[in-house]
Design a protein around this motif. Structure first.
Motif, mmCIF file in Angstrom:
data_model
loop_
_atom_site.group_PDB
_atom_site.id
_atom_site.type_symbol
_atom_site.label_atom_id
_atom_site.label_comp_id
_atom_site.label_asym_id
_atom_site.label_seq_id
_atom_site.Cartn_x
_atom_site.Cartn_y
_atom_site.Cartn_z
ATOM 1 N N ALA A 227 -10.578 -15.170 -11.990
ATOM 2 C CA ALA A 227 -11.874 -15.177 -12.911
ATOM 3 C C ALA A 227 -12.664 -16.379 -12.319
ATOM 4 N N LEU A 228 -12.239 -17.597 -12.231
ATOM 5 C CA LEU A 228 -12.761 -18.861 -11.738
ATOM 6 C C LEU A 228 -13.344 -18.566 -10.286
ATOM 7 N N LEU A 229 -12.844 -18.124 -9.328
ATOM 8 C CA LEU A 229 -13.243 -17.669 -8.105
ATOM 9 C C LEU A 229 -14.278 -16.911 -8.254
ATOM 10 N N GLY A 230 -14.258 -15.800 -8.908
ATOM 11 C CA GLY A 230 -15.217 -14.828 -9.079
ATOM 12 C C GLY A 230 -16.406 -15.428 -9.651
ATOM 13 N N CYS A 231 -16.463 -16.565 -10.573
ATOM 14 C CA CYS A 231 -17.425 -17.104 -11.338
ATOM 15 C C CYS A 231 -18.314 -18.111 -10.159
ATOM 16 N N ALA A 232 -17.397 -18.818 -9.338
ATOM 17 C CA ALA A 232 -18.021 -19.478 -8.151
ATOM 18 C C ALA A 232 -18.792 -18.621 -7.242
ATOM 19 N N ALA A 233 -18.178 -17.485 -6.885
ATOM 20 C CA ALA A 233 -18.803 -16.598 -5.662
ATOM 21 C C ALA A 233 -20.036 -16.301 -6.641
ATOM 22 N N ALA A 234 -20.167 -15.898 -7.724
ATOM 23 C CA ALA A 234 -21.310 -15.311 -8.444
ATOM 24 C C ALA A 234 -22.591 -16.370 -8.343
ATOM 25 N N VAL A 235 -21.917 -17.517 -8.768
ATOM 26 C CA VAL A 235 -22.801 -18.641 -8.671
ATOM 27 C C VAL A 235 -23.610 -18.899 -7.515
ATOM 28 N N ASN A 236 -22.819 -18.836 -6.271
ATOM 29 C CA ASN A 236 -23.500 -18.872 -5.001
ATOM 30 C C ASN A 236 -24.211 -17.899 -4.440
ATOM 31 N N GLN A 237 -23.878 -16.531 -5.046
ATOM 32 C CA GLN A 237 -24.628 -15.304 -4.784
ATOM 33 C C GLN A 237 -26.013 -15.448 -5.298
ATOM 34 N N PHE A 238 -25.991 -16.054 -6.467
ATOM 35 C CA PHE A 238 -27.205 -16.082 -7.356
ATOM 36 C C PHE A 238 -28.051 -17.474 -6.796
#
Length: 263
Positions: A227-238
């Protein structure tokens, strides 16, 4: 394990507060995992309540009531399922065997309550048109008091009479059928996630599902880590999309400025 009058009253009050919050303050939202855990806490078994609530939380991910439509009440199902699971000691499947049907039935009860509420609102409007504001103000709390009963009444009946009914049914059921219920209970969260994925932009970000699956299934990474990895990817994508949109806006502004200078 039995249930005392105080515990049954507390669980019924919890259902009442949930539906009052749902139609008024909306502090806690529709979170079966929260209400399942609180029900388990009241009965002295937070772990089972949390497991029941988490299962129903996953099942409800892809379900939403749009506009005035009604949907199964997964909070009511979580409260009843947790209560039955803890008091009978027969596991999550036994609780969901009663909780889910009652949650489905509340969908029909919700329609009836909305029809009654419409009649109350129409009567209050009539008093307002006649400038009888005192009578109008007395009509409004009726709906506020009535709406939470939509959840509290089924929960009260289920937690008081459900244990006896469930134990009788479970004693009558063959073992292969109860095993099948446990298997189905394990599959239903996957159905909820699949329904949620229908609404997600899978063509664009679907590869992240595969990455998360590989990390969890083959590399044994905990769910929190995925989940934390997914959050980091989402922030980078944003950030990337925000930068792209800013550059596009700046480019368009420069082109418009050059066109105006040429003219």
């Amino acid at each position: 394990m039995g249930m005392s009058f105080l515990q049954a009253s507390s669980i019924t009050l919890l259902a009442y507060i949930y539906n009052l919050d749902r139609h008024a303050t909306q502090f806690f939202g529709k979170m079966p995992i929260l209400y399942g855990a609180i029900t388990g806490m009241i009965l002295g078994d937070v772990k089972t309540g949390l497991m029941v609530g988490a299962t129903l939380q996953l099942m409800s991910l892809g379900v939403a009531n749009i506009g005035g439509s009604s949907m199964p009440d997964y909070i009511v199902a979580a409260i009843i399922s947790a209560a039955i699971s803890v008091t009978t000691g027969k596991g999550i499947a036994a609780g969901m065997a009663i909780g889910l049907p009652v949650g489905m039935l509340t969908m029909n009860l919700d329609v009836i309550v909305k029809l009654i509420n419409s009649a109350i609102a129409k009567k209050a409007q009539t008093f307002a048109n006649r400038k009888q504001f005192g009578k109008m103000q007395k009509m409004i709390p009726i709906a506020t008091f009535m709406y939470p009963l939509e959840a509290a009444l089924p929960v009260f009946l289920a937690v008081v009479f459900g244990k006896t009914v469930v134990e009788s049914i479970l004693n009558f059921m063959p073992q292969w059928f109860t095993v099948g219920l446990n298997v189905a209970g394990g599959m239903l969260p996957a159905v909820g996630i699949a329904m949620l994925l229908v609404y997600m932009p899978m063509k664009r970000y679907g590869y992240w599902i595969i990455i998360g699956f590989v990390l969890s299934a083959f590399l044994k990474m905990p769910v929190l880590g995925v989940a934390l990895l997914g959050c980091a990817a989402a922030v980078n994508q944003f950030k990337n999309e925000n930068t792209h949109n800013t550059n596009v806006t700046a480019t368009m502004a420069n082109l418009n400025k050059e066109d105006m200078e040429d003219e």
